[in-house]
Scaffold this active site. Sequence first.
Site, PDB file in Angstrom:
ATOM      1  CB  ILE A 114     -98.201 -35.103  50.305  1.00 23.82           C
ATOM      2  CG1 ILE A 114     -99.639 -35.730  49.846  1.00 23.82           C
ATOM      3  CG2 ILE A 114     -98.093 -34.711  51.477  1.00 23.82           C
ATOM      4  CD1 ILE A 114     -99.974 -37.098  50.721  1.00 23.82           C
ATOM      5  CB  ILE A 239    -105.142 -29.813  45.737  1.00 20.11           C
ATOM      6  CG1 ILE A 239    -105.564 -29.107  47.162  1.00 20.11           C
ATOM      7  CG2 ILE A 239    -105.673 -28.799  44.682  1.00 20.11           C
ATOM      8  CD1 ILE A 239    -104.840 -28.051  47.631  1.00 20.11           C
ATOM      9  CE  LYS A 240    -101.258 -36.829  46.449  1.00 21.88           C
ATOM     10  NZ  LYS A 240    -101.967 -37.976  46.315  1.00 21.88           N
ATOM     11  CB  ALA A 241    -104.627 -30.427  51.069  1.00 20.24           C
TER      12      ALA A 241
END
Length: 392
Positions: A114, A239-241
Amino acid sequence: MLLVHLSVTNTSIVQFSSTLKAHHQLRLAATSSHGSFSSSSSWRRATPSDAHSETSESTYRRWDSLGFNHVQTDYMYVMKSSEDGSFSDGGLRHYGNIEMIPSAAVLNYWQGIIECLKAYKKQNGSILLFRPEENGLQMRVGAERMCMPAPTVEQFMDAVKSTLLANKRWVPPPDKGFLHIRPLLLGNGPVLTVTPAPEFTFLIYVTSVGNYFEGGLKPINLVVETETHRATPGGVGSIKAIGNYAGIMKAQAKAKANGFSDVLYLDSIHTEILKRRHLTFFVTLFTNQMGNIISTPVLGGTVLPGITRKSIIEIARSQGYQVEERLVSVKELFDADEVFCSGNAVSVLPVGSITSWKKGWIMDTVDLWYLSSSTQCLQIYRWVLQKIKWVG
């Protein structure tokens, strides 16, 4: 499009005129009532009947009551990957439900990314975006870690601008809120074993929101979480996991139930070392009484190298502050002059207090917010608010 540059390295704000027409024709997907991602979906050109009046519904808008909740808007953007991993033939379609098979990789193994951006409206009606190209780069970095193809930065920028312009009537007036822009990269192809999806979808939707915390720019109260860890070394905390968020919901709910605004998490190895708050927010920065020093937790693979974080560091250094990226202990927070936090959702906010639990029931609280205009943190807090949010 006009690029407005701050006096900071690589910092730019994209500005759109409120009367600007899309530089390419909008395309809407003729989808079923379920909004299927079927590759057979045909596209049609937008017609005047697709447009919504910006005045007919304006009297029913209650911008003053906007919270940080989803508000359905008009259009979303969808683009699918090809067999070679490239993305093409993206376009706008009416906002609505999407279909996804039960064996989709994002549902079974959380293969998804995201991003978050905000669009602000100025007094003259123009609309501002803050460093959207950095979000495109950030998505590509996250996608590589998650074994996913990703749109190019140019494709990302075009998609963001198209979605914003198609939904510009939903951008709140100045000082009333902002348009939250949420790009998603989803592994929607079917898998049974732990393998990358054979097909991926890039999607953007937007929603009108107010301030993340009630009360606007008021100091927030944080609690140190000692049991739940937000990220571990070697994981995907940098990260934007998509899967990074569900694991901290219990800690967040507990904090809210006890009257706190949000949570500070500790390093999973050095448990007295602050790592950062959850992914929606920026790490805490603080100044001490020794001079113009701002300290922030070092990245180390478990802290998101966020765009706002990067910008604040650049701005602070350009203003003569010494910025330290290092390990930060909980004790240091209690000895700090001031603390402020930042992130995509909250921009920049002062921290009013930090609470740390000891032995499960003894509570240490330090009050940090001082209204003196001479304090270092307050000075940079005001400067950053002015420069990041409204310059243009």
